[in-house]
Motif scaffolding. Structure first.
Motif, PDB file in Angstrom:
ATOM      1  N   LYS A   1       6.257   8.533 -16.130  1.00 15.97           N
ATOM      2  CA  LYS A   1       6.547   9.012 -14.776  1.00 15.97           C
ATOM      3  C   LYS A   1       5.427   8.621 -13.821  1.00 15.97           C
ATOM      4  O   LYS A   1       5.684   8.190 -12.678  1.00 15.97           O
ATOM      5  N   ALA A   2       4.177   8.754 -14.268  1.00 18.14           N
ATOM      6  CA  ALA A   2       3.035   8.447 -13.411  1.00 18.14           C
ATOM      7  C   ALA A   2       2.915   6.957 -13.132  1.00 18.14           C
ATOM      8  O   ALA A   2       2.522   6.545 -12.032  1.00 18.14           O
ATOM      9  N   PHE A   3       3.265   6.124 -14.126  1.00 17.38           N
ATOM     10  CA  PHE A   3       3.026   4.688 -13.991  1.00 17.38           C
ATOM     11  C   PHE A   3       4.249   3.897 -13.543  1.00 17.38           C
ATOM     12  O   PHE A   3       4.123   2.703 -13.229  1.00 17.38           O
ATOM     13  N   LYS A   4       5.395   4.543 -13.458  1.00 19.90           N
ATOM     14  CA  LYS A   4       6.575   3.823 -12.974  1.00 19.90           C
ATOM     15  C   LYS A   4       6.339   3.221 -11.582  1.00 19.90           C
ATOM     16  O   LYS A   4       6.612   2.028 -11.350  1.00 19.90           O
ATOM     17  N   PRO A   5       5.804   3.995 -10.619  1.00 15.99           N
ATOM     18  CA  PRO A   5       5.530   3.392  -9.311  1.00 15.99           C
ATOM     19  C   PRO A   5       4.406   2.365  -9.333  1.00 15.99           C
ATOM     20  O   PRO A   5       4.372   1.461  -8.492  1.00 15.99           O
ATOM     21  N   VAL A   6       3.495   2.475 -10.295  1.00 16.22           N
ATOM     22  CA  VAL A   6       2.413   1.491 -10.413  1.00 16.22           C
ATOM     23  C   VAL A   6       2.983   0.127 -10.795  1.00 16.22           C
ATOM     24  O   VAL A   6       2.651  -0.903 -10.180  1.00 16.22           O
ATOM     25  N   PHE A   7       3.842   0.115 -11.806  1.00 15.71           N
ATOM     26  CA  PHE A   7       4.436  -1.150 -12.237  1.00 15.71           C
ATOM     27  C   PHE A   7       5.379  -1.707 -11.164  1.00 15.71           C
ATOM     28  O   PHE A   7       5.488  -2.929 -11.000  1.00 15.71           O
ATOM     29  N   ALA A   8       6.032  -0.824 -10.424  1.00 16.84           N
ATOM     30  CA  ALA A   8       6.888  -1.278  -9.326  1.00 16.84           C
ATOM     31  C   ALA A   8       6.040  -1.928  -8.233  1.00 16.84           C
ATOM     32  O   ALA A   8       6.398  -2.994  -7.696  1.00 16.84           O
ATOM     33  N   LEU A   9       4.915  -1.284  -7.904  1.00 17.33           N
ATOM     34  CA  LEU A   9       4.000  -1.848  -6.911  1.00 17.33           C
ATOM     35  C   LEU A   9       3.465  -3.202  -7.361  1.00 17.33           C
ATOM     36  O   LEU A   9       3.424  -4.166  -6.569  1.00 17.33           O
ATOM     37  N   LYS A  10       3.090  -3.276  -8.603  1.00 12.02           N
ATOM     38  CA  LYS A  10       2.559  -4.529  -9.138  1.00 12.02           C
ATOM     39  C   LYS A  10       3.584  -5.653  -9.007  1.00 12.02           C
ATOM     40  O   LYS A  10       3.259  -6.780  -8.608  1.00 12.02           O
ATOM     41  N   GLN A  11       4.845  -5.356  -9.310  1.00  9.39           N
ATOM     42  CA  GLN A  11       5.889  -6.378  -9.236  1.00  9.39           C
ATOM     43  C   GLN A  11       6.149  -6.801  -7.788  1.00  9.39           C
ATOM     44  O   GLN A  11       6.357  -7.992  -7.506  1.00  9.39           O
TER      45      GLN A  11
ATOM     46  N   ARG B   1      -8.501  12.433  -6.949  1.00  9.49           N
ATOM     47  CA  ARG B   1      -9.909  12.436  -6.551  1.00  9.49           C
ATOM     48  C   ARG B   1     -10.239  11.171  -5.746  1.00  9.49           C
ATOM     49  O   ARG B   1     -10.927  11.236  -4.744  1.00  9.49           O
ATOM     50  N   THR B   2      -9.799  10.005  -6.178  1.00  6.87           N
ATOM     51  CA  THR B   2      -9.920   8.775  -5.407  1.00  6.87           C
ATOM     52  C   THR B   2      -8.633   7.987  -5.588  1.00  6.87           C
ATOM     53  O   THR B   2      -7.810   8.292  -6.437  1.00  6.87           O
ATOM     54  N   GLY B   3      -8.479   6.947  -4.777  1.00  6.04           N
ATOM     55  CA  GLY B   3      -7.323   6.080  -4.927  1.00  6.04           C
ATOM     56  C   GLY B   3      -6.188   6.426  -3.982  1.00  6.04           C
ATOM     57  O   GLY B   3      -6.174   7.472  -3.324  1.00  6.04           O
ATOM     58  N   LEU B   4      -5.204   5.527  -3.942  1.00 10.03           N
ATOM     59  CA  LEU B   4      -4.043   5.654  -3.075  1.00 10.03           C
ATOM     60  C   LEU B   4      -2.773   5.798  -3.892  1.00 10.03           C
ATOM     61  O   LEU B   4      -2.684   5.287  -5.012  1.00 10.03           O
ATOM     62  N   ARG B   5      -1.795   6.467  -3.325  1.00  9.92           N
ATOM     63  CA  ARG B   5      -0.493   6.535  -3.977  1.00  9.92           C
ATOM     64  C   ARG B   5       0.115   5.135  -4.017  1.00  9.92           C
ATOM     65  O   ARG B   5       0.049   4.399  -3.022  1.00  9.92           O
ATOM     66  N   PRO B   6       0.685   4.739  -5.140  1.00 13.35           N
ATOM     67  CA  PRO B   6       1.289   3.400  -5.239  1.00 13.35           C
ATOM     68  C   PRO B   6       2.622   3.331  -4.508  1.00 13.35           C
ATOM     69  O   PRO B   6       3.689   3.540  -5.094  1.00 13.35           O
ATOM     70  N   ASP B   7       2.570   3.016  -3.201  1.00 15.68           N
ATOM     71  CA  ASP B   7       3.792   2.964  -2.403  1.00 15.68           C
ATOM     72  C   ASP B   7       3.708   1.799  -1.415  1.00 15.68           C
ATOM     73  O   ASP B   7       2.804   0.960  -1.488  1.00 15.68           O
ATOM     74  N   GLU B   8       4.624   1.755  -0.465  1.00 15.60           N
ATOM     75  CA  GLU B   8       4.704   0.635   0.485  1.00 15.60           C
ATOM     76  C   GLU B   8       3.452   0.545   1.356  1.00 15.60           C
ATOM     77  O   GLU B   8       3.019  -0.550   1.723  1.00 15.60           O
ATOM     78  N   LEU B   9       2.850   1.686   1.706  1.00 15.69           N
ATOM     79  CA  LEU B   9       1.624   1.659   2.491  1.00 15.69           C
ATOM     80  C   LEU B   9       0.504   0.948   1.733  1.00 15.69           C
ATOM     81  O   LEU B   9      -0.324   0.255   2.325  1.00 15.69           O
ATOM     82  N   THR B  10       0.490   1.132   0.418  1.00 23.02           N
ATOM     83  CA  THR B  10      -0.514   0.467  -0.412  1.00 23.02           C
ATOM     84  C   THR B  10      -0.279  -1.038  -0.433  1.00 23.02           C
ATOM     85  O   THR B  10      -1.228  -1.826  -0.474  1.00 23.02           O
ATOM     86  N   VAL B  11       0.978  -1.447  -0.409  1.00 15.92           N
ATOM     87  CA  VAL B  11       1.295  -2.882  -0.321  1.00 15.92           C
ATOM     88  C   VAL B  11       0.681  -3.466   0.950  1.00 15.92           C
ATOM     89  O   VAL B  11       0.061  -4.546   0.924  1.00 15.92           O
ATOM     90  N   ASN B  12       0.814  -2.769   2.059  1.00 13.32           N
ATOM     91  CA  ASN B  12       0.254  -3.233   3.327  1.00 13.32           C
ATOM     92  C   ASN B  12      -1.271  -3.287   3.274  1.00 13.32           C
ATOM     93  O   ASN B  12      -1.890  -4.213   3.821  1.00 13.32           O
ATOM     94  N   LEU B  13      -1.884  -2.282   2.624  1.00 13.86           N
ATOM     95  CA  LEU B  13      -3.341  -2.273   2.509  1.00 13.86           C
ATOM     96  C   LEU B  13      -3.818  -3.448   1.650  1.00 13.86           C
ATOM     97  O   LEU B  13      -4.827  -4.092   1.967  1.00 13.86           O
ATOM     98  N   TYR B  14      -3.092  -3.717   0.579  1.00 13.44           N
ATOM     99  CA  TYR B  14      -3.446  -4.838  -0.289  1.00 13.44           C
ATOM    100  C   TYR B  14      -3.468  -6.137   0.524  1.00 13.44           C
ATOM    101  O   TYR B  14      -4.383  -6.961   0.414  1.00 13.44           O
ATOM    102  N   LYS B  15      -2.457  -6.304   1.373  1.00 12.18           N
ATOM    103  CA  LYS B  15      -2.362  -7.498   2.223  1.00 12.18           C
ATOM    104  C   LYS B  15      -3.529  -7.546   3.208  1.00 12.18           C
ATOM    105  O   LYS B  15      -4.125  -8.608   3.439  1.00 12.18           O
TER     106      LYS B  15
END
Length: 370
Positions: A200-210, A152-166
């Motif tokens: 499964k849902a949060f594995k990419p979240v913790f990877a993004l965070k790291q 509904r809202t939010g972004l997939r936790p991936d490399e594009l999100t890393v760029n957006l964070y920056k």
């Protein structure tokens, strides 16, 4: 001598003084649930309860007395209620559009002792908030919203999100504090299956965070976890848990999260107003009085009439089928446990507070005003 019937926990001795339909809150159970959530999380500084369930300044203050200082909300009205309570830290789990941003800024100016933050998931919103912050000589704190399956809202936790964070960090007047993820779709009644889905849902979240931490974003907090999953997060570093329904509980979570020990602390009472057939009763519990987004028989469960089968629902009436030879009569009180308590509470301006099986006062649903 006939032994007097022991009253069930929900029965109210002076119920004849309460008009119906009514939202009923049991004070002892409410306080027990607050104590329980603090015990489960362990460190109260890692608890950020969502107030959308109760919308009450009085209950907010109960939580503050238990040591809770950070809260999550869904509307500007809820945020205003929290500011008025003197809460130290408030997250609006929503993205403000331009007109809401003006209300948001007014709120930040009014309650200077409260640290307010909101969600973002795109640069257009960030740009609008940045312009407003600069124009008003202030800094607006934000969390980047992640989509872990609600879609509904939010972004997939991936490399594009890393760029957006920056990119967000480059905007003046914006303080990017961390990540937010809501996982309300992960609610399987089997805790093993639920945990598998959550992992499964949060594995990419913790990877993004790291990844973000490795790139220099050291002070980064993740806010996540509704009632079905918050317990999985208690062992994670720099994570705040944000359950909400625990405060009242409901029939839906009694069924889908059986391992959690919170107890129902809020009911609706209704009375029989008509008996249109031998096996039919009509109650004064229309869909103005009980959350009705679910299928007809998954809206309310009557504790003292579990055999009822709902067959019709309209604005002011609920028609139900009862077994042959039933004992029900006009004026009888039924105690209903909502399947979904949060939107049910939002239908009432006030609730009736019960202590020691008696009505003691009313409690205002402060932030019901949207």
């Amino acid at each position: 001598m006939m032994k007097e019937k022991t009253k069930d926990w929900y029965e109210i001795e002076n119920v004849d003084q309460i008009d119906s339909p009514a939202l009923i809150i049991y004070q002892e159970r409410l306080k027990e649930n607050i104590v329980s959530i603090v015990d489960v999380v362990g460190d109260v500084s890692r608890l950020r309860p969502h107030v959308k369930t109760h919308k009450s300044d009085e209950i907010t203050r109960m939580m503050m007395e238990a040591g809770v200082q950070k809260f999550k909300c869904a509307t500007i009205s809820e945020a205003e209620m929290l500011g008025n309570c003197g809460v130290k830290d408030v997250l609006l789990a929503y993205q403000p559009t331009l007109i809401k941003a003006q209300r948001w800024i007014t709120l930040i100016h009014r309650y200077k002792k409260t640290a307010f933050s909101c969600l973002v998931d795109n640069l257009d919103t960030v740009s609008q908030l940045s312009d407003a912050a600069v124009k008003n000589g202030m800094v607006i704190s934000v969390y980047l919203d992640l989509d872990v399956g609600m879609h509904r809202t939010g972004l997939r936790p991936d490399e594009l999100t890393v760029n957006l964070y920056k990119a967000i960090n480059r905007f003046p007047g914006i303080n990017l504090k961390g990540l937010h993820a809501y996982d309300g779709h992960i609610n399987h009644p089997d805790i093993k299956v639920r945990k598998e889905w959550w992992e499964k849902a949060f594995k990419p979240v913790f990877a993004l965070k790291q990844i973000l931490i490795n790139r220099g974003h050291k002070c980064l907090t993740l806010i996540a976890g509704g009632s079905p999953t918050f317990a999985f997060l208690t062992g994670q570093d720099n994570v705040e848990c944000s359950p909400g329904t625990f405060v009242f509980w409901d029939h839906g979570y009694l069924q889908s999260i059986p391992e959690q020990k919170f107890r129902p602390a809020a009911l609706v009472i209704s009375r029989i107003i008509s008996m249109p057939g031998d096996n039919l009763i009509c109650l004064d519990l229309g869909y103005k009085s009980i959350a009705s987004e679910k299928e007809l028989n998954n809206r309310v469960f009557f504790l003292n009439a579990p055999q009822l089968k709902m067959i019709g629902h309209s604005e002011e009436h609920l028609v139900a089928e009862v077994p042959e030879g039933h004992h029900w009569k006009i004026g009888d009180v039924l105690y209903g446990l909502p399947f979904h308590i949060c939107p049910t509470v939002a239908l009432y301006e006030n609730a009736v507070l019960i202590r020691d099986k008696k009505m003691i006062s009313t409690l205002k649903i402060t932030a019901r005003n949207r």
